[in-house]
Design a protein around this motif. Structure first.
Motif, PDB file in Angstrom:
ATOM      1  N   GLN A 156      -1.414   5.633  12.582  1.00  0.00           N
ATOM      2  CA  GLN A 156      -0.949   5.695  11.520  1.00  0.00           C
ATOM      3  C   GLN A 156      -0.432   6.965  11.337  1.00  0.00           C
ATOM      4  O   GLN A 156      -1.186   7.555  11.604  1.00  0.00           O
ATOM      5  CB  GLN A 156      -1.114   5.370  10.517  1.00  0.00           C
ATOM      6  CG  GLN A 156      -1.204   3.918  10.381  1.00  0.00           C
ATOM      7  CD  GLN A 156      -2.727   3.037   9.095  1.00  0.00           C
ATOM      8  OE1 GLN A 156      -2.275   3.616   7.972  1.00  0.00           O
ATOM      9  NE2 GLN A 156      -2.061   1.579   9.071  1.00  0.00           N
ATOM     10  N   ARG A 161       2.854   5.498  -3.086  1.00  0.00           N
ATOM     11  CA  ARG A 161       2.808   4.519  -3.360  1.00  0.00           C
ATOM     12  C   ARG A 161       3.369   3.876  -4.483  1.00  0.00           C
ATOM     13  O   ARG A 161       3.395   4.273  -5.004  1.00  0.00           O
ATOM     14  CB  ARG A 161       1.550   5.478  -3.814  1.00  0.00           C
ATOM     15  CG  ARG A 161       0.220   6.107  -3.015  1.00  0.00           C
ATOM     16  CD  ARG A 161       0.330   5.160  -1.515  1.00  0.00           C
ATOM     17  NE  ARG A 161      -0.067   5.867  -0.574  1.00  0.00           N
ATOM     18  CZ  ARG A 161      -1.006   4.762   0.609  1.00  0.00           C
ATOM     19  NH1 ARG A 161      -1.632   3.478   0.200  1.00  0.00           N
ATOM     20  NH2 ARG A 161      -2.038   5.536   1.041  1.00  0.00           N
ATOM     21  N   GLN A 194       1.021  -1.173   0.246  1.00  0.00           N
ATOM     22  CA  GLN A 194       0.274  -0.538   0.288  1.00  0.00           C
ATOM     23  C   GLN A 194       0.727   1.253  -0.256  1.00  0.00           C
ATOM     24  O   GLN A 194       0.506   2.447  -1.040  1.00  0.00           O
ATOM     25  CB  GLN A 194      -1.027  -0.177   1.110  1.00  0.00           C
ATOM     26  CG  GLN A 194      -1.703  -1.163   1.563  1.00  0.00           C
ATOM     27  CD  GLN A 194      -2.390  -1.779   0.115  1.00  0.00           C
ATOM     28  OE1 GLN A 194      -3.505  -0.557  -0.294  1.00  0.00           O
ATOM     29  NE2 GLN A 194      -2.848  -3.132  -0.436  1.00  0.00           N
ATOM     30  N   CYS A 195       1.960   1.594   0.659  1.00  0.00           N
ATOM     31  CA  CYS A 195       2.870   2.140  -0.050  1.00  0.00           C
ATOM     32  C   CYS A 195       5.089   1.831   0.164  1.00  0.00           C
ATOM     33  O   CYS A 195       5.111   0.484   0.721  1.00  0.00           O
ATOM     34  CB  CYS A 195       2.677   2.778   1.457  1.00  0.00           C
ATOM     35  SG  CYS A 195       3.063   2.703   3.590  1.00  0.00           S
ATOM     36  N   ILE A 245       8.815   4.513   7.051  1.00  0.00           N
ATOM     37  CA  ILE A 245       7.521   4.641   6.334  1.00  0.00           C
ATOM     38  C   ILE A 245       6.995   5.427   5.836  1.00  0.00           C
ATOM     39  O   ILE A 245       7.208   6.263   6.922  1.00  0.00           O
ATOM     40  CB  ILE A 245       6.467   3.591   7.105  1.00  0.00           C
ATOM     41  CG1 ILE A 245       6.812   2.026   7.402  1.00  0.00           C
ATOM     42  CG2 ILE A 245       5.099   3.131   6.322  1.00  0.00           C
ATOM     43  CD1 ILE A 245       6.116   1.538   8.671  1.00  0.00           C
ATOM     44  N   ASP A 246       6.792   5.856   4.892  1.00  0.00           N
ATOM     45  CA  ASP A 246       6.771   6.587   3.604  1.00  0.00           C
ATOM     46  C   ASP A 246       5.145   6.343   3.396  1.00  0.00           C
ATOM     47  O   ASP A 246       5.283   5.874   2.010  1.00  0.00           O
ATOM     48  CB  ASP A 246       7.217   7.191   2.928  1.00  0.00           C
ATOM     49  CG  ASP A 246       6.982   9.138   2.205  1.00  0.00           C
ATOM     50  OD1 ASP A 246       6.361   9.108   2.591  1.00  0.00           O
ATOM     51  OD2 ASP A 246       7.887   9.316   1.800  1.00  0.00           O
ATOM     52  N   ARG A 247       4.082   6.426   4.023  1.00  0.00           N
ATOM     53  CA  ARG A 247       2.944   6.696   3.680  1.00  0.00           C
ATOM     54  C   ARG A 247       2.170   7.403   1.894  1.00  0.00           C
ATOM     55  O   ARG A 247       1.384   7.050   1.611  1.00  0.00           O
ATOM     56  CB  ARG A 247       1.192   6.720   4.524  1.00  0.00           C
ATOM     57  CG  ARG A 247       2.000   5.791   5.621  1.00  0.00           C
ATOM     58  CD  ARG A 247       1.355   5.416   6.094  1.00  0.00           C
ATOM     59  NE  ARG A 247       1.529   4.458   7.591  1.00  0.00           N
ATOM     60  CZ  ARG A 247       1.480   3.009   7.551  1.00  0.00           C
ATOM     61  NH1 ARG A 247       0.754   2.990   6.480  1.00  0.00           N
ATOM     62  NH2 ARG A 247       1.405   2.209   8.988  1.00  0.00           N
TER      63      ARG A 247
END
Length: 523
Positions: A481, A454, A437-438, A449-451
């Protein structure tokens, strides 16, 4: 200390003789490169097998691989879902570089262009006989598939001399085996038709006829019923060709053993991809209802049996010292994935992700931290390694092992970590990117984690259910999150404490590196 290519090839050439001499007798120098067997299980988590800490299920054959080989504790697949993970393993390229690589339906077109090098095509050019047995799930054909004629391009067009497989997953139509290009056992008077858009034909479905099911649904998976199990998608015809779920493990394992037997006298590469332990979990009667930890453990026993038959065949043919065996999984575990089989009642006694949080579909470590074992009798010293490695690296590393090289225009994300795989070095790669998802970047003990990053379009498939909670032995709450999350995996393996605000310099550096990796054009 890293070895150069000349030193490594000398080591491999002499390894058979060296191992034999250590036991008190001499042996000839190796005259051919080693056979390669890659066993890629489905949805098996870090904590699902005994050698990684499982207590309530016995996996003696997988544990034997670990006892006789090197068990990795910091190995990763590319993505937390199967299609991108398998694409990356075969091509040595991050799947997220290509827009739209997601969990494919059973009628999707082939993701790998026939001109794109793969592990199989590289080894084939190096003189290996190459075979696929099991799940494919990287697409077939170049558009609309006619299941009643030769289906191509497919595995044989991307490097495999032989292929016995099914198109997608066991919970998707069409529920038939394919040998090279043709459906096995198809009656031409009963042609197959497949649709993922609307019902076709008059066959019962899980939605309309739940009374016909031998396995209840929890979510989705309510399409055409085959063998008492409703699937994702709709199909008609092909009744003589449809598989029986309880016999699938034996069918695939028989084909894998046959491939080894047939090709015993030449270098071979076997890519064995059993369906276990993916849903629908339908173990053969000899494995059913054997474990207190439920049906997931029953199919783990079945998977272990398949691995055992591969090991036994190599033993019987005296090929153990001529064959490197790699066991792993395509992504982290999932418990309830569309069928109400009771598997989610047993995660307290059997945490499938071991100490990690999450599992399949999640960006937390349970999604991509997977079991990874390398055994090569007499050549890989048994032990445990914490070297950082990715399944991406198999393309470059196995090419090196075979005495060849990856074409310059291919597999740009794959790194040659063969010294680490053979236990000659404690150092693998320096960093890797994970997808779910990311995107996330791992570098040393740090994970960013870099949301906002994408990987194209990767919607979660219908029928998926796994909360982003602990499937291991940590507390059951989930931290909130954030757009940017930073974890120290050594101090906080459960990724519970986002320390991005405390380490802005590390966040800046890792964001820059992730952006740089993403911007590269590796081909």
């Amino acid at each position: 200390m890293r070895m150069d290519r000349r030193q490594l090839l000398q080591l491999l050439a002499l390894s058979g003789a060296g191992a034999a001499t250590a036991r008190g007798f001499s042996a000839p120098v190796r005259k051919r490169p080693p056979n390669i067997v890659v066993i890629l299980s489905d949805d098996v988590g870090y904590g699902d097998v005994g050698c990684y800490g499982a207590n309530d299920v016995k996996t003696p054959h997988i544990d034997e691989l670990a006892k006789d080989g090197l068990r990795f504790t910091n190995a990763h697949c590319d993505a937390a879902t199967c299609t991108p993970s398998r694409y990356a393993l075969l091509t040595g390229s991050y799947a997220w570089r290509r827009d739209g690589i997601q969990v494919l339906p059973g009628d999707a077109k082939l993701l790998i262009h026939p001109d794109q090098p793969t592990i199989a095509s590289i080894l084939k050019k190096a003189g290996y006989r190459t075979g696929l047995v099991g799940k494919w799930h990287i697409g077939l054909g170049s558009g609309t598939i006619d299941w009643n004629t030769a289906i191509e391009p497919g595995p044989c067009e991307v490097g495999f001399d032989e292929a016995f497989f099914f198109a997608a997953t066991a919970d998707r139509v069409p529920t038939v085996y394919i040998h090279d290009h043709n459906v096995v056992g198809l009656d031409p008077t009963d042609p197959i038709k497949v649709s993922y858009r609307a019902k076709i034909g008059n066959e019962p479905t899980g939605k309309e006829n739940p009374d016909l099911l031998k396995m209840k649904l929890s979510e989705g998976h309510d399409g055409t019923i085959v063998d008492g199990v409703s699937r994702i998608g709709f199909m008609t015809g092909g009744k003589s060709a449809r598989w029986t779920d309880e016999n699938m493990a034996a069918t695939f394992t028989d084909k894998a053993v046959q491939f080894i037997e047939t090709n015993r006298d030449q270098p071979f590469f076997l890519y064995f991809t059993p369906s276990d332990i993916h849903v629908p979990r339908m173990p053969n009667e000899q494995f059913a209802n054997q474990n207190t930890c439920g049906i997931r453990c029953d199919v783990l026993n079945e998977l272990d049996w398949s691995v055992g038959r591969i090991i036994d065949k190599l033993k019987s043919l005296h090929l153990e010292e001529d064959t490197i065996v790699i066991f792993s999984s395509d992504n982290g575990p999932v418990v309830n994935d569309g069928y109400d089989d009771g598997a989610d009642h047993h995660t307290d006694s059997h945490p499938p992700a071991g100490p990690w949080r999450g599992g399949k579909y999640t960006i937390t470590e349970g999604g991509t931290r997977i079991p990874f074992i390398v055994r090569w009798k007499g050549n890989v010293k048994p032990g445990v390694s914490d070297a950082l490695i990715s399944q991406l690296d198999l393309t470059a590393s196995l090419s090196e092992l075979a005495g060849t090289r990856v074409p310059q225009s291919a597999a740009g994300d794959s790194q040659n970590v063969l010294p680490a795989l053979l236990g000659r070095s404690k150092i693998g790669r320096q960093s890797l990117v994970e997808e779910a998802q990311c995107l996330a970047l791992i570098e040393g003990d740090w994970k960013l984690i870099d949301r906002a990053q994408r990987p194209g379009t990767t919607p979660q498939p219908k029928g998926r259910y796994i909360p982003d909670t602990i499937l291991g032995d940590a507390p059951r709450e989930t931290p909130p999150q954030s757009a940017i999350e930073l974890y120290n995996l050594k101090a906080d393996p459960h990724e519970m404490h986002n320390v991005a605000d405390q380490h802005p310099e590390i966040v800046t550096r890792m964001k820059r590196k992730l952006a740089d990796i993403r911007s590269r054009q590796p081909h």
